[in-house]
Design a protein around this motif. Sequence first.
Motif, PDB file in Angstrom:
ATOM      1  N   THR A   1      16.232  37.653   4.829  1.00 24.39           N
ATOM      2  CA  THR A   1      14.928  37.984   5.391  1.00 24.39           C
ATOM      3  C   THR A   1      14.851  37.479   6.831  1.00 24.39           C
ATOM      4  O   THR A   1      15.638  36.647   7.256  1.00 24.39           O
ATOM      5  CB  THR A   1      13.798  37.341   4.575  1.00 24.39           C
ATOM      6  OG1 THR A   1      13.957  35.908   4.589  1.00 24.39           O
ATOM      7  CG2 THR A   1      13.822  37.833   3.136  1.00 24.39           C
ATOM      8  N   THR A   2      13.872  37.989   7.570  1.00 19.50           N
ATOM      9  CA  THR A   2      13.645  37.509   8.926  1.00 19.50           C
ATOM     10  C   THR A   2      12.308  36.794   9.002  1.00 19.50           C
ATOM     11  O   THR A   2      11.322  37.210   8.390  1.00 19.50           O
ATOM     12  CB  THR A   2      13.674  38.659   9.951  1.00 19.50           C
ATOM     13  OG1 THR A   2      12.703  39.636   9.593  1.00 19.50           O
ATOM     14  CG2 THR A   2      15.046  39.306   9.984  1.00 19.50           C
ATOM     15  N   THR A   3      12.294  35.683   9.758  1.00 20.51           N
ATOM     16  CA  THR A   3      11.084  34.889   9.921  1.00 20.51           C
ATOM     17  C   THR A   3      11.188  34.172  11.265  1.00 20.51           C
ATOM     18  O   THR A   3      11.784  34.680  12.199  1.00 20.51           O
ATOM     19  CB  THR A   3      10.919  33.922   8.722  1.00 20.51           C
ATOM     20  OG1 THR A   3       9.723  33.161   8.897  1.00 20.51           O
ATOM     21  CG2 THR A   3      12.091  32.990   8.551  1.00 20.51           C
ATOM     22  N   LYS A   4      10.615  32.992  11.378  1.00 17.62           N
ATOM     23  CA  LYS A   4      10.687  32.211  12.604  1.00 17.62           C
ATOM     24  C   LYS A   4      11.235  30.814  12.299  1.00 17.62           C
ATOM     25  O   LYS A   4      10.926  30.220  11.267  1.00 17.62           O
ATOM     26  CB  LYS A   4       9.302  32.073  13.250  1.00 17.62           C
ATOM     27  CG  LYS A   4       8.800  33.339  13.952  1.00 17.62           C
ATOM     28  CD  LYS A   4       9.574  33.583  15.234  1.00 17.62           C
ATOM     29  CE  LYS A   4       8.933  34.662  16.098  1.00 17.62           C
ATOM     30  NZ  LYS A   4       7.745  34.182  16.825  1.00 17.62           N
ATOM     31  N   LEU A   5      12.046  30.304  13.221  1.00 14.41           N
ATOM     32  CA  LEU A   5      12.462  28.909  13.216  1.00 14.41           C
ATOM     33  C   LEU A   5      11.950  28.330  14.522  1.00 14.41           C
ATOM     34  O   LEU A   5      12.513  28.586  15.585  1.00 14.41           O
ATOM     35  CB  LEU A   5      13.986  28.786  13.127  1.00 14.41           C
ATOM     36  CG  LEU A   5      14.538  27.361  13.131  1.00 14.41           C
ATOM     37  CD1 LEU A   5      14.098  26.608  11.879  1.00 14.41           C
ATOM     38  CD2 LEU A   5      16.074  27.360  13.235  1.00 14.41           C
ATOM     39  N   GLY A   6      10.846  27.598  14.453  1.00 13.01           N
ATOM     40  CA  GLY A   6      10.163  27.221  15.672  1.00 13.01           C
ATOM     41  C   GLY A   6       9.657  28.483  16.361  1.00 13.01           C
ATOM     42  O   GLY A   6       8.963  29.307  15.760  1.00 13.01           O
ATOM     43  N   ASP A   7      10.030  28.667  17.615  1.00 12.46           N
ATOM     44  CA  ASP A   7       9.625  29.859  18.360  1.00 12.46           C
ATOM     45  C   ASP A   7      10.641  30.993  18.258  1.00 12.46           C
ATOM     46  O   ASP A   7      10.408  32.071  18.816  1.00 12.46           O
ATOM     47  CB  ASP A   7       9.429  29.505  19.835  1.00 12.46           C
ATOM     48  CG  ASP A   7       8.270  28.554  20.059  1.00 12.46           C
ATOM     49  OD1 ASP A   7       7.310  28.596  19.262  1.00 12.46           O
ATOM     50  OD2 ASP A   7       8.335  27.754  21.014  1.00 12.46           O
ATOM     51  N   LEU A   8      11.748  30.768  17.558  1.00 11.75           N
ATOM     52  CA  LEU A   8      12.832  31.731  17.555  1.00 11.75           C
ATOM     53  C   LEU A   8      12.774  32.661  16.343  1.00 11.75           C
ATOM     54  O   LEU A   8      12.607  32.197  15.207  1.00 11.75           O
ATOM     55  CB  LEU A   8      14.184  31.012  17.535  1.00 11.75           C
ATOM     56  CG  LEU A   8      14.511  30.093  18.706  1.00 11.75           C
ATOM     57  CD1 LEU A   8      15.834  29.380  18.437  1.00 11.75           C
ATOM     58  CD2 LEU A   8      14.579  30.871  20.009  1.00 11.75           C
ATOM     59  N   PRO A   9      12.946  33.965  16.544  1.00 10.69           N
ATOM     60  CA  PRO A   9      13.201  34.835  15.391  1.00 10.69           C
ATOM     61  C   PRO A   9      14.486  34.378  14.702  1.00 10.69           C
ATOM     62  O   PRO A   9      15.443  33.965  15.365  1.00 10.69           O
ATOM     63  CB  PRO A   9      13.377  36.216  16.018  1.00 10.69           C
ATOM     64  CG  PRO A   9      12.769  36.112  17.379  1.00 10.69           C
ATOM     65  CD  PRO A   9      12.969  34.691  17.813  1.00 10.69           C
ATOM     66  N   VAL A  10      14.511  34.457  13.382  1.00  7.73           N
ATOM     67  CA  VAL A  10      15.674  33.963  12.652  1.00  7.73           C
ATOM     68  C   VAL A  10      15.887  34.780  11.387  1.00  7.73           C
ATOM     69  O   VAL A  10      14.938  35.189  10.723  1.00  7.73           O
ATOM     70  CB  VAL A  10      15.506  32.459  12.312  1.00  7.73           C
ATOM     71  CG1 VAL A  10      14.325  32.227  11.373  1.00  7.73           C
ATOM     72  CG2 VAL A  10      16.784  31.875  11.710  1.00  7.73           C
ATOM     73  N   TYR A  11      17.156  35.043  11.081  1.00  3.55           N
ATOM     74  CA  TYR A  11      17.561  35.635   9.807  1.00  3.55           C
ATOM     75  C   TYR A  11      17.880  34.489   8.858  1.00  3.55           C
ATOM     76  O   TYR A  11      18.601  33.547   9.231  1.00  3.55           O
ATOM     77  CB  TYR A  11      18.794  36.514  10.007  1.00  3.55           C
ATOM     78  CG  TYR A  11      19.350  37.131   8.741  1.00  3.55           C
ATOM     79  CD1 TYR A  11      18.854  38.329   8.247  1.00  3.55           C
ATOM     80  CD2 TYR A  11      20.382  36.511   8.046  1.00  3.55           C
ATOM     81  CE1 TYR A  11      19.359  38.899   7.090  1.00  3.55           C
ATOM     82  CE2 TYR A  11      20.901  37.078   6.890  1.00  3.55           C
ATOM     83  CZ  TYR A  11      20.379  38.270   6.414  1.00  3.55           C
ATOM     84  OH  TYR A  11      20.897  38.827   5.273  1.00  3.55           O
ATOM     85  N   VAL A  12      17.333  34.544   7.643  1.00  2.00           N
ATOM     86  CA  VAL A  12      17.502  33.453   6.684  1.00  2.00           C
ATOM     87  C   VAL A  12      18.051  34.010   5.372  1.00  2.00           C
ATOM     88  O   VAL A  12      17.596  35.041   4.881  1.00  2.00           O
ATOM     89  CB  VAL A  12      16.171  32.717   6.413  1.00  2.00           C
ATOM     90  CG1 VAL A  12      16.377  31.585   5.412  1.00  2.00           C
ATOM     91  CG2 VAL A  12      15.586  32.176   7.713  1.00  2.00           C
TER      92      VAL A  12
END
Length: 241
Positions: A18-29
């Motif tokens: 899935t995609t979300t945020k890590l801090g201010d960064l878009p991130v794939y998890v």
Amino acid sequence: MSECCKSGFKWDAQPTGTTTKLGDLPVYVAGDNKSAAILIIHDLFGWTLPNVRLLADHFAKEANATVYLPDFYEGEVVEPDAMSNPEKRAAFDVMAFLGRHNKDKRYPAIVAAAKQLKSQYKKVGAVGYCWGAWAVFKLAGESLIDAASAAHPSLVEKSEIDGLKVPTQILAPETDPQFTPELKEYSNKVIPTLNIPYEYVYFPGVVHGFAVRGDPKEPTQKAALERAKRSTVNWFNEWLH
């Protein structure tokens, strides 16, 4: 940087994270382990390349970790077609790209991502491919991660090798204009003196980029990229659990 940095093959399977945020960064998890995390630092093709997302899926399942693949290029994406389309590959100006995404500009966000994961998880590993590997070495030198893996590193300086402080793995192809024979020799001379666990895995018959952009339809490359994945999984299973 040479032509090998923008060559390769797009893999066909579909990522399942899935995609979300890590801090201010878009991130794939991928994955949901509550105690162990792996930070992937991508190559020139960035966080949307299906290949690296598929690797994240594998690491989540096989190394029992929550895997984070952030966007460290502020939304700039190199289309995967640039690997195989001669015209698009020729039009991809690597040096200009690296000017926009140099170490000084990009490392602060990488540090922030690592620190956030360290605040959330008991153990954090980081793996870098090509462009991303120098950052893994720097994180390892500042003890911001618990274990490091670097596949065919680019832009690595000797001082970053000298400073390693955590268990470190290097996946090195036979032919690599970026991680040169001199740097390979230097790593194998210096890292064993640093009092850290060290694993150097050599891959004959393949070139720079194989672990994330190798051709899964060519037997030698397929065997090497699968061995690279297993090696990284085994490394993190040893040092994150």
